[in-house]
Design a protein around this motif. Structure first.
Motif, PDB file in Angstrom:
ATOM      1  N   THR A 124       0.816  -1.207   0.000  1.00 12.88           N
ATOM      2  CA  THR A 124       0.000   0.000   0.000  1.00 12.88           C
ATOM      3  C   THR A 124       0.852   1.260   0.000  1.00 12.88           C
ATOM      4  O   THR A 124       0.406   2.314  -0.464  1.00 12.88           O
ATOM      5  CB  THR A 124      -0.937   0.003   1.219  1.00 12.88           C
ATOM      6  OG1 THR A 124      -0.176  -0.252   2.406  1.00 12.88           O
ATOM      7  CG2 THR A 124      -2.008  -1.068   1.080  1.00 12.88           C
ATOM      8  N   ASP A 179       1.706   3.123  -3.418  1.00 11.57           N
ATOM      9  CA  ASP A 179       0.772   4.033  -4.088  1.00 11.57           C
ATOM     10  C   ASP A 179       1.216   5.488  -4.010  1.00 11.57           C
ATOM     11  O   ASP A 179       0.851   6.298  -4.872  1.00 11.57           O
ATOM     12  CB  ASP A 179      -0.626   3.888  -3.483  1.00 11.57           C
ATOM     13  CG  ASP A 179      -1.216   2.496  -3.719  1.00 11.57           C
ATOM     14  OD1 ASP A 179      -0.838   1.859  -4.723  1.00 11.57           O
ATOM     15  OD2 ASP A 179      -2.042   2.064  -2.903  1.00 11.57           O
ATOM     16  N   GLU A 205      -4.482  -3.239   7.945  1.00 13.96           N
ATOM     17  CA  GLU A 205      -3.645  -4.028   7.037  1.00 13.96           C
ATOM     18  C   GLU A 205      -4.300  -5.367   6.704  1.00 13.96           C
ATOM     19  O   GLU A 205      -4.112  -5.908   5.622  1.00 13.96           O
ATOM     20  CB  GLU A 205      -2.270  -4.266   7.663  1.00 13.96           C
ATOM     21  CG  GLU A 205      -1.412  -3.012   7.723  1.00 13.96           C
ATOM     22  CD  GLU A 205      -0.159  -3.206   8.555  1.00 13.96           C
ATOM     23  OE1 GLU A 205       0.839  -2.517   8.285  1.00 13.96           O
ATOM     24  OE2 GLU A 205      -0.183  -4.028   9.500  1.00 13.96           O
ATOM     25  N   GLU A 212      -7.394  -4.695   4.126  1.00 12.77           N
ATOM     26  CA  GLU A 212      -7.099  -3.921   2.923  1.00 12.77           C
ATOM     27  C   GLU A 212      -7.448  -4.697   1.662  1.00 12.77           C
ATOM     28  O   GLU A 212      -7.132  -5.876   1.514  1.00 12.77           O
ATOM     29  CB  GLU A 212      -5.607  -3.559   2.899  1.00 12.77           C
ATOM     30  CG  GLU A 212      -5.223  -2.608   1.790  1.00 12.77           C
ATOM     31  CD  GLU A 212      -5.764  -1.212   2.004  1.00 12.77           C
ATOM     32  OE1 GLU A 212      -6.016  -0.531   1.002  1.00 12.77           O
ATOM     33  OE2 GLU A 212      -5.933  -0.826   3.168  1.00 12.77           O
ATOM     34  N   GLU A 213      -8.147  -4.043   0.751  1.00 11.00           N
ATOM     35  CA  GLU A 213      -8.423  -4.590  -0.577  1.00 11.00           C
ATOM     36  C   GLU A 213      -9.132  -5.942  -0.541  1.00 11.00           C
ATOM     37  O   GLU A 213      -8.642  -6.933  -1.063  1.00 11.00           O
ATOM     38  CB  GLU A 213      -7.122  -4.698  -1.386  1.00 11.00           C
ATOM     39  CG  GLU A 213      -6.475  -3.353  -1.649  1.00 11.00           C
ATOM     40  CD  GLU A 213      -5.060  -3.485  -2.168  1.00 11.00           C
ATOM     41  OE1 GLU A 213      -4.653  -4.588  -2.535  1.00 11.00           O
ATOM     42  OE2 GLU A 213      -4.364  -2.463  -2.189  1.00 11.00           O
TER      43      GLU A 213
END
Length: 439
Positions: free
Chosen positions: A23, A26, A312, A315-316
Protein backbone atom coordinates in the motif's frame (compact mmCIF):
# COMPACT_ATOMS: atom_id res chain seq x y z
CA UNK A 1 24.31 -6.96 5.64
CA UNK A 2 21.17 -8.57 7.08
CA UNK A 3 17.59 -8.63 5.86
CA UNK A 4 16.59 -5.67 8.00
CA UNK A 5 19.19 -3.37 6.52
CA UNK A 6 17.55 -0.55 4.62
CA UNK A 7 18.72 -0.38 1.05
CA UNK A 8 16.75 2.38 -0.60
CA UNK A 9 16.67 4.52 -3.66
CA UNK A 10 15.63 8.11 -4.02
CA UNK A 11 12.41 8.66 -5.92
CA UNK A 12 11.71 12.34 -6.25
CA UNK A 13 12.65 13.90 -2.92
CA UNK A 14 11.80 10.89 -0.75
CA UNK A 15 13.87 7.77 -0.01
CA UNK A 16 11.94 4.51 -0.22
CA UNK A 17 12.94 1.18 1.29
CA UNK A 18 12.67 -1.51 -1.38
CA UNK A 19 11.05 -3.87 1.17
CA UNK A 20 8.16 -1.45 1.82
CA UNK A 21 4.57 -2.67 2.06
CA UNK A 22 2.35 -2.81 -1.04
CA UNK A 23 0.00 0.00 0.00
CA UNK A 24 2.96 2.35 0.53
CA UNK A 25 3.84 2.01 -3.14
CA UNK A 26 0.77 4.03 -4.09
CA UNK A 27 2.39 7.23 -2.80
CA UNK A 28 5.44 6.90 -5.07
CA UNK A 29 5.52 9.18 -8.10
CA UNK A 30 7.75 8.08 -10.98
CA UNK A 31 8.83 10.12 -13.97
CA UNK A 32 8.13 8.69 -17.42
CA UNK A 33 11.72 7.43 -17.75
CA UNK A 34 11.63 5.89 -14.28
CA UNK A 35 8.29 4.23 -15.04
CA UNK A 36 9.69 2.77 -18.29
CA UNK A 37 12.73 1.43 -16.42
CA UNK A 38 10.48 -0.20 -13.82
CA UNK A 39 8.21 -1.61 -16.52
CA UNK A 40 11.09 -3.23 -18.40
CA UNK A 41 12.56 -4.71 -15.20
CA UNK A 42 9.17 -6.03 -14.15
CA UNK A 43 8.31 -7.59 -17.50
CA UNK A 44 11.70 -9.11 -18.34
CA UNK A 45 12.75 -10.43 -14.92
CA UNK A 46 9.30 -11.61 -13.86
CA UNK A 47 8.78 -13.33 -17.22
CA UNK A 48 12.01 -15.28 -16.77
CA UNK A 49 10.94 -16.36 -13.29
CA UNK A 50 7.46 -17.40 -14.45
CA UNK A 51 8.93 -19.35 -17.38
CA UNK A 52 11.36 -21.26 -15.15
CA UNK A 53 8.88 -22.21 -12.44
CA UNK A 54 5.60 -22.62 -14.28
CA UNK A 55 6.27 -23.66 -17.89
CA UNK A 56 6.97 -27.12 -19.25
CA UNK A 57 9.29 -28.17 -22.05
CA UNK A 58 9.56 -31.52 -23.87
CA UNK A 59 12.45 -33.67 -22.60
CA UNK A 60 12.99 -37.19 -23.97
CA UNK A 61 9.37 -37.47 -24.96
CA UNK A 62 8.08 -36.17 -21.62
CA UNK A 63 6.83 -32.76 -20.58
CA UNK A 64 8.81 -31.36 -17.64
CA UNK A 65 8.80 -28.07 -15.74
CA UNK A 66 11.83 -25.96 -16.74
CA UNK A 67 12.83 -25.68 -13.08
CA UNK A 68 12.91 -29.48 -12.75
CA UNK A 69 15.04 -29.78 -15.88
CA UNK A 70 17.56 -27.28 -14.49
CA UNK A 71 17.87 -28.75 -11.02
CA UNK A 72 18.10 -32.31 -12.38
CA UNK A 73 20.89 -31.16 -14.70
CA UNK A 74 22.58 -29.50 -11.74
CA UNK A 75 22.47 -32.72 -9.69
CA UNK A 76 23.47 -34.95 -12.63
CA UNK A 77 26.46 -32.73 -13.28
CA UNK A 78 28.13 -34.13 -10.15
CA UNK A 79 27.33 -37.80 -10.77
CA UNK A 80 28.02 -40.08 -7.82
CA UNK A 81 30.31 -37.42 -6.33
CA UNK A 82 27.10 -35.66 -5.29
CA UNK A 83 26.86 -38.11 -2.37
CA UNK A 84 30.23 -36.91 -1.05
CA UNK A 85 28.82 -33.38 -1.26
CA UNK A 86 25.81 -34.53 0.76
CA UNK A 87 28.10 -36.11 3.33
CA UNK A 88 30.16 -32.91 3.59
CA UNK A 89 27.05 -30.79 4.18
CA UNK A 90 25.44 -33.21 6.62
CA UNK A 91 28.69 -33.91 8.49
CA UNK A 92 29.50 -30.20 8.57
CA UNK A 93 26.08 -29.56 10.09
CA UNK A 94 26.88 -31.99 12.91
CA UNK A 95 30.29 -30.39 13.58
CA UNK A 96 28.91 -26.83 13.68
CA UNK A 97 26.02 -27.95 15.90
CA UNK A 98 28.41 -29.62 18.37
CA UNK A 99 30.63 -26.53 18.40
CA UNK A 100 27.88 -24.10 19.37
CA UNK A 101 25.88 -26.53 21.50
CA UNK A 102 28.62 -27.98 23.68
CA UNK A 103 31.98 -26.25 23.20
CA UNK A 104 31.54 -22.58 22.33
CA UNK A 105 29.96 -20.97 25.38
CA UNK A 106 30.49 -17.38 24.23
CA UNK A 107 27.40 -15.22 23.59
CA UNK A 108 25.48 -16.38 20.53
CA UNK A 109 26.07 -13.39 18.28
CA UNK A 110 27.26 -14.88 14.99
CA UNK A 111 24.82 -15.86 12.25
CA UNK A 112 25.70 -19.55 12.54
CA UNK A 113 25.34 -19.47 16.31
CA UNK A 114 21.83 -18.05 16.00
CA UNK A 115 20.84 -20.81 13.59
CA UNK A 116 21.79 -23.50 16.08
CA UNK A 117 20.92 -21.73 19.33
CA UNK A 118 17.57 -23.52 19.76
CA UNK A 119 18.94 -27.01 19.07
CA UNK A 120 18.48 -29.61 21.78
CA UNK A 121 20.06 -32.96 22.66
CA UNK A 122 17.48 -34.58 20.37
CA UNK A 123 19.01 -32.63 17.47
CA UNK A 124 22.44 -33.94 18.45
CA UNK A 125 21.20 -37.52 18.16
CA UNK A 126 19.39 -36.93 14.87
CA UNK A 127 22.34 -35.05 13.35
CA UNK A 128 24.69 -37.89 14.33
CA UNK A 129 22.36 -40.54 12.90
CA UNK A 130 21.91 -38.56 9.69
CA UNK A 131 25.68 -38.23 9.30
CA UNK A 132 26.18 -41.98 9.81
CA UNK A 133 23.55 -42.80 7.18
CA UNK A 134 25.05 -40.31 4.70
CA UNK A 135 28.56 -41.72 5.25
CA UNK A 136 27.51 -45.32 4.68
CA UNK A 137 25.46 -44.49 1.59
CA UNK A 138 28.17 -42.29 0.04
CA UNK A 139 30.70 -45.10 0.57
CA UNK A 140 28.37 -47.70 -0.94
CA UNK A 141 27.92 -45.61 -4.09
CA UNK A 142 31.54 -44.48 -4.48
CA UNK A 143 33.77 -47.15 -2.91
CA UNK A 144 34.10 -50.33 -5.02
CA UNK A 145 33.31 -53.47 -3.05
CA UNK A 146 31.75 -51.60 -0.12
CA UNK A 147 28.12 -52.65 0.39
CA UNK A 148 27.57 -50.89 3.68
CA UNK A 149 24.87 -52.12 6.03
CA UNK A 150 21.85 -53.48 4.15
CA UNK A 151 19.41 -52.27 6.78
CA UNK A 152 20.65 -48.70 6.16
CA UNK A 153 21.86 -48.62 2.57
CA UNK A 154 19.46 -51.12 0.97
CA UNK A 155 17.10 -50.22 -1.86
CA UNK A 156 14.10 -50.20 0.49
CA UNK A 157 15.73 -47.83 3.01
CA UNK A 158 18.66 -45.58 2.09
CA UNK A 159 18.13 -46.22 -1.61
CA UNK A 160 14.56 -44.90 -1.32
CA UNK A 161 15.64 -41.76 0.55
CA UNK A 162 19.01 -40.46 -0.65
CA UNK A 163 18.70 -40.38 -4.48
CA UNK A 164 15.09 -39.18 -4.87
CA UNK A 165 14.59 -37.15 -1.69
CA UNK A 166 17.81 -35.90 -0.06
CA UNK A 167 19.68 -35.30 -3.31
CA UNK A 168 16.54 -33.94 -4.96
CA UNK A 169 15.96 -31.39 -2.19
CA UNK A 170 19.60 -30.24 -2.43
CA UNK A 171 19.01 -29.44 -6.09
CA UNK A 172 15.63 -27.83 -5.48
CA UNK A 173 16.88 -25.50 -2.74
CA UNK A 174 20.09 -24.53 -4.55
CA UNK A 175 18.59 -23.88 -7.98
CA UNK A 176 15.45 -22.38 -6.45
CA UNK A 177 17.57 -19.80 -4.63
CA UNK A 178 18.99 -18.61 -7.95
CA UNK A 179 15.64 -18.02 -9.65
CA UNK A 180 13.37 -17.11 -6.72
CA UNK A 181 14.36 -13.41 -6.64
CA UNK A 182 12.93 -13.06 -10.16
CA UNK A 183 9.49 -14.04 -8.87
CA UNK A 184 9.62 -12.32 -5.50
CA UNK A 185 11.30 -8.98 -6.00
CA UNK A 186 10.29 -7.48 -9.32
CA UNK A 187 6.57 -6.88 -9.24
CA UNK A 188 4.62 -9.97 -10.25
CA UNK A 189 3.58 -10.48 -6.60
CA UNK A 190 1.85 -7.10 -6.59
CA UNK A 191 -0.40 -8.08 -9.49
CA UNK A 192 -1.22 -11.48 -7.99
CA UNK A 193 -1.80 -9.83 -4.62
CA UNK A 194 -4.47 -7.34 -5.67
CA UNK A 195 -6.24 -9.87 -7.89
CA UNK A 196 -6.51 -12.58 -5.26
CA UNK A 197 -6.63 -10.59 -2.01
CA UNK A 198 -10.46 -10.50 -2.03
CA UNK A 199 -10.46 -14.32 -2.15
CA UNK A 200 -7.44 -15.29 -0.05
CA UNK A 201 -8.00 -12.89 2.86
CA UNK A 202 -11.56 -13.84 3.88
CA UNK A 203 -11.19 -17.57 3.19
CA UNK A 204 -7.63 -18.30 4.32
CA UNK A 205 -6.70 -15.14 6.29
CA UNK A 206 -3.59 -14.60 4.15
CA UNK A 207 -2.65 -11.98 1.53
CA UNK A 208 -3.41 -12.54 -2.14
CA UNK A 209 0.32 -12.98 -2.74
CA UNK A 210 0.07 -16.36 -1.01
CA UNK A 211 -1.45 -17.74 -4.21
CA UNK A 212 2.04 -17.67 -5.74
CA UNK A 213 3.43 -19.85 -2.93
CA UNK A 214 0.59 -22.32 -3.33
CA UNK A 215 1.00 -22.47 -7.10
CA UNK A 216 4.78 -22.90 -6.79
CA UNK A 217 4.23 -25.88 -4.48
CA UNK A 218 1.84 -27.60 -6.86
CA UNK A 219 3.76 -26.83 -10.05
CA UNK A 220 7.41 -26.95 -8.96
CA UNK A 221 7.89 -28.45 -5.46
CA UNK A 222 6.71 -28.18 -1.88
CA UNK A 223 10.27 -27.30 -0.81
CA UNK A 224 10.21 -24.35 -3.20
CA UNK A 225 6.88 -23.19 -1.81
CA UNK A 226 8.31 -23.24 1.71
CA UNK A 227 11.43 -21.38 0.60
CA UNK A 228 9.37 -18.69 -1.11
CA UNK A 229 7.18 -18.28 1.97
CA UNK A 230 10.17 -18.11 4.30
CA UNK A 231 11.82 -15.52 2.10
CA UNK A 232 8.70 -13.35 1.95
CA UNK A 233 8.28 -13.60 5.73
CA UNK A 234 11.80 -12.25 6.19
CA UNK A 235 10.92 -9.47 3.74
CA UNK A 236 8.02 -8.51 6.05
CA UNK A 237 5.37 -9.46 3.50
CA UNK A 238 3.77 -12.05 5.81
CA UNK A 239 3.14 -12.14 9.54
CA UNK A 240 4.17 -15.15 11.59
CA UNK A 241 0.60 -16.51 11.49
CA UNK A 242 0.32 -15.97 7.73
CA UNK A 243 3.68 -17.63 7.14
CA UNK A 244 2.73 -20.70 9.19
CA UNK A 245 -0.71 -20.85 7.55
CA UNK A 246 0.78 -20.87 4.05
CA UNK A 247 3.51 -23.40 4.84
CA UNK A 248 1.15 -25.84 6.58
CA UNK A 249 -1.89 -25.23 4.40
CA UNK A 250 -0.60 -24.90 0.85
CA UNK A 251 2.82 -26.57 0.59
CA UNK A 252 1.59 -29.69 -1.18
CA UNK A 253 3.80 -31.76 -3.43
CA UNK A 254 4.40 -30.82 -7.03
CA UNK A 255 2.54 -32.29 -9.98
CA UNK A 256 5.72 -34.10 -11.07
CA UNK A 257 6.36 -35.71 -7.71
CA UNK A 258 2.66 -36.43 -7.28
CA UNK A 259 2.74 -38.36 -10.55
CA UNK A 260 5.67 -40.42 -9.21
CA UNK A 261 3.68 -41.22 -6.05
CA UNK A 262 0.47 -42.00 -7.94
CA UNK A 263 2.33 -44.16 -10.46
CA UNK A 264 4.04 -46.09 -7.65
CA UNK A 265 0.58 -46.92 -6.32
CA UNK A 266 -0.38 -48.24 -9.76
CA UNK A 267 -2.79 -45.40 -10.47
CA UNK A 268 -1.14 -43.61 -13.38
CA UNK A 269 -4.28 -44.08 -15.50
CA UNK A 270 -6.28 -42.33 -12.76
CA UNK A 271 -3.84 -39.45 -12.30
CA UNK A 272 -6.24 -36.57 -13.01
CA UNK A 273 -8.88 -37.92 -10.63
CA UNK A 274 -6.49 -38.66 -7.76
CA UNK A 275 -4.53 -35.44 -8.07
CA UNK A 276 -7.69 -33.40 -8.59
CA UNK A 277 -9.16 -34.72 -5.33
CA UNK A 278 -5.89 -33.98 -3.51
CA UNK A 279 -5.81 -30.45 -4.95
CA UNK A 280 -9.39 -29.78 -3.85
CA UNK A 281 -8.79 -31.16 -0.36
CA UNK A 282 -5.90 -28.75 0.21
CA UNK A 283 -8.20 -25.78 -0.34
CA UNK A 284 -11.01 -27.34 1.70
CA UNK A 285 -8.79 -28.00 4.72
CA UNK A 286 -6.84 -24.73 4.75
CA UNK A 287 -9.76 -22.51 5.88
CA UNK A 288 -10.36 -24.91 8.78
CA UNK A 289 -6.71 -25.25 9.82
CA UNK A 290 -6.15 -21.49 10.02
CA UNK A 291 -9.06 -21.15 12.45
CA UNK A 292 -8.03 -23.83 14.95
CA UNK A 293 -4.92 -24.29 17.16
CA UNK A 294 -2.03 -24.32 16.80
CA UNK A 295 -2.13 -22.08 13.70
CA UNK A 296 -4.82 -19.79 15.11
CA UNK A 297 -2.60 -19.02 18.11
CA UNK A 298 0.36 -17.79 16.08
CA UNK A 299 1.21 -14.10 16.32
CA UNK A 300 0.06 -11.40 13.90
CA UNK A 301 3.60 -9.98 13.91
CA UNK A 302 5.96 -9.36 11.00
CA UNK A 303 9.59 -10.50 10.97
CA UNK A 304 10.75 -7.00 11.91
CA UNK A 305 8.55 -6.99 15.02
CA UNK A 306 5.78 -4.76 13.65
CA UNK A 307 2.33 -5.93 14.77
CA UNK A 308 -0.21 -6.17 11.98
CA UNK A 309 -3.05 -3.66 12.23
CA UNK A 310 -6.72 -4.25 11.53
CA UNK A 311 -6.45 -1.93 8.53
CA UNK A 312 -3.64 -4.03 7.04
CA UNK A 313 -5.73 -7.18 7.41
CA UNK A 314 -8.85 -5.86 5.68
CA UNK A 315 -7.10 -3.92 2.92
CA UNK A 316 -8.42 -4.59 -0.58
CA UNK A 317 -11.02 -7.25 0.15
CA UNK A 318 -13.32 -6.24 -2.70
CA UNK A 319 -12.89 -5.87 -6.45
CA UNK A 320 -13.46 -2.58 -8.22
CA UNK A 321 -12.72 -1.02 -11.62
CA UNK A 322 -9.21 -0.02 -10.55
CA UNK A 323 -8.08 -3.35 -9.08
CA UNK A 324 -6.01 -4.54 -12.05
CA UNK A 325 -4.52 -1.12 -12.88
CA UNK A 326 -3.57 -0.63 -9.21
CA UNK A 327 -1.78 -3.98 -9.16
CA UNK A 328 0.06 -3.26 -12.41
CA UNK A 329 1.09 0.20 -11.20
CA UNK A 330 2.42 -1.23 -7.94
CA UNK A 331 4.30 -3.94 -9.86
CA UNK A 332 6.16 -1.35 -11.94
CA UNK A 333 7.03 0.70 -8.86
CA UNK A 334 8.17 -2.39 -6.95
CA UNK A 335 10.46 -3.36 -9.82
CA UNK A 336 11.89 0.14 -10.07
CA UNK A 337 12.76 0.49 -6.37
CA UNK A 338 13.89 -3.14 -5.97
CA UNK A 339 17.41 -3.84 -4.83
CA UNK A 340 19.80 -4.99 -7.53
CA UNK A 341 19.49 -8.49 -8.96
CA UNK A 342 22.99 -9.25 -7.67
CA UNK A 343 22.06 -8.23 -4.13
CA UNK A 344 18.81 -10.21 -4.15
CA UNK A 345 20.59 -13.25 -5.59
CA UNK A 346 23.26 -13.04 -2.89
CA UNK A 347 20.67 -12.79 -0.10
CA UNK A 348 18.62 -15.66 -1.53
CA UNK A 349 21.66 -17.92 -1.85
CA UNK A 350 22.80 -17.00 1.64
CA UNK A 351 19.44 -17.91 3.17
CA UNK A 352 19.34 -21.18 1.26
CA UNK A 353 22.92 -22.21 2.01
CA UNK A 354 22.35 -21.63 5.70
CA UNK A 355 19.32 -23.95 5.87
CA UNK A 356 20.50 -26.68 3.49
CA UNK A 357 22.67 -28.65 5.97
CA UNK A 358 19.94 -28.93 8.61
CA UNK A 359 17.24 -29.80 6.09
CA UNK A 360 19.33 -32.52 4.42
CA UNK A 361 20.41 -33.95 7.77
CA UNK A 362 16.84 -34.25 9.05
CA UNK A 363 15.68 -35.83 5.78
CA UNK A 364 18.50 -38.36 6.05
CA UNK A 365 17.95 -39.19 9.72
CA UNK A 366 14.16 -39.25 9.81
CA UNK A 367 13.54 -40.68 6.33
CA UNK A 368 15.90 -43.64 6.56
CA UNK A 369 15.00 -44.37 10.20
CA UNK A 370 11.29 -44.40 9.39
CA UNK A 371 11.83 -46.85 6.52
CA UNK A 372 13.98 -49.08 8.73
CA UNK A 373 11.14 -49.19 11.26
CA UNK A 374 8.64 -49.90 8.50
CA UNK A 375 10.71 -52.60 6.81
CA UNK A 376 12.26 -54.40 9.78
CA UNK A 377 9.89 -53.88 12.72
CA UNK A 378 6.14 -54.12 13.36
CA UNK A 379 6.01 -50.60 14.86
CA UNK A 380 3.95 -49.01 12.12
CA UNK A 381 1.72 -52.06 11.93
CA UNK A 382 0.94 -51.59 15.61
CA UNK A 383 0.25 -47.89 15.14
CA UNK A 384 -1.87 -48.79 12.14
CA UNK A 385 -4.28 -50.66 14.42
CA UNK A 386 -5.37 -47.26 15.75
CA UNK A 387 -6.28 -46.10 12.24
CA UNK A 388 -7.89 -49.29 11.04
CA UNK A 389 -11.32 -48.61 12.65
CA UNK A 390 -11.34 -45.14 11.05
CA UNK A 391 -10.61 -46.59 7.64
CA UNK A 392 -13.39 -49.15 8.12
CA UNK A 393 -15.89 -46.47 9.15
CA UNK A 394 -15.04 -44.67 5.89
CA UNK A 395 -15.81 -47.95 4.10
CA UNK A 396 -12.41 -48.10 2.39
CA UNK A 397 -11.64 -51.64 1.18
CA UNK A 398 -8.56 -53.54 2.42
CA UNK A 399 -8.53 -51.54 5.67
CA UNK A 400 -6.27 -53.96 7.51
CA UNK A 401 -3.67 -53.90 4.72
CA UNK A 402 -3.44 -50.13 4.33
CA UNK A 403 -3.89 -48.92 7.93
CA UNK A 404 -0.14 -49.06 8.65
CA UNK A 405 0.64 -46.80 5.71
CA UNK A 406 -1.25 -43.83 7.18
CA UNK A 407 0.94 -42.97 10.21
CA UNK A 408 4.23 -43.47 8.36
CA UNK A 409 3.35 -40.51 6.15
CA UNK A 410 4.12 -38.26 9.12
CA UNK A 411 7.80 -39.09 8.64
CA UNK A 412 7.92 -38.64 4.84
CA UNK A 413 5.22 -38.18 2.24
CA UNK A 414 6.55 -40.86 -0.12
CA UNK A 415 6.71 -43.61 2.51
CA UNK A 416 3.02 -44.70 2.51
CA UNK A 417 3.04 -45.73 -1.16
CA UNK A 418 6.40 -47.43 -0.70
CA UNK A 419 4.73 -49.64 1.90
CA UNK A 420 1.98 -50.74 -0.48
CA UNK A 421 3.95 -50.87 -3.75
CA UNK A 422 4.46 -54.63 -3.49
CA UNK A 423 0.71 -55.15 -2.96
CA UNK A 424 -0.49 -53.06 -5.88
CA UNK A 425 -1.84 -56.11 -7.72
CA UNK A 426 -3.97 -57.28 -4.78
CA UNK A 427 -5.15 -53.99 -3.29
CA UNK A 428 -8.33 -52.41 -4.57
CA UNK A 429 -8.15 -49.18 -6.55
CA UNK A 430 -10.10 -47.43 -3.78
CA UNK A 431 -7.58 -48.48 -1.13
CA UNK A 432 -4.60 -47.37 -3.22
CA UNK A 433 -6.25 -44.06 -4.04
CA UNK A 434 -6.99 -43.44 -0.36
CA UNK A 435 -3.38 -44.07 0.68
CA UNK A 436 -2.10 -41.85 -2.12
CA UNK A 437 -4.47 -38.96 -1.41
CA UNK A 438 -3.78 -39.04 2.34
CA UNK A 439 -0.01 -39.06 1.81
Amino acid sequence: MDNNTVNSVSVGKVAYDSDMQSTDLDSIQLSSNEYLTGLLKMVILSAIGIFVFFFSVPVNGESKIVFAVIYNAFINMFGDFAYWILLTLIGGNLIVHLKYKYFDKSPKVSLLAKIYENDTAVHSVLYAIGTLYALLYAMKVNVPGFEGVEIITGAATGGSVFPPIVLGVLGIITVGAVFMPLLLNYGVLEIIGVLLEPLMRPLFKVPGKAALDATASFVSSSSLGVLITNRLWKMNVYTEKEMVTIITGFSAVSIGFAYLVIDTAGLADQFLKVYGISFALVFLMAPIMVRIPPVSRKRDVFFNGHEQTDEERVEETAYNSKTLSRGFDRAVKRAYIAKSLGYNLKESLKDSILIIPQVLTMLSAVGVSALILAEYTPVFSWIGYVFEPIVRVLQIPDASRIAASIPIGIAEMFLPVLLIQNDVEILSIEARAFVTIVS
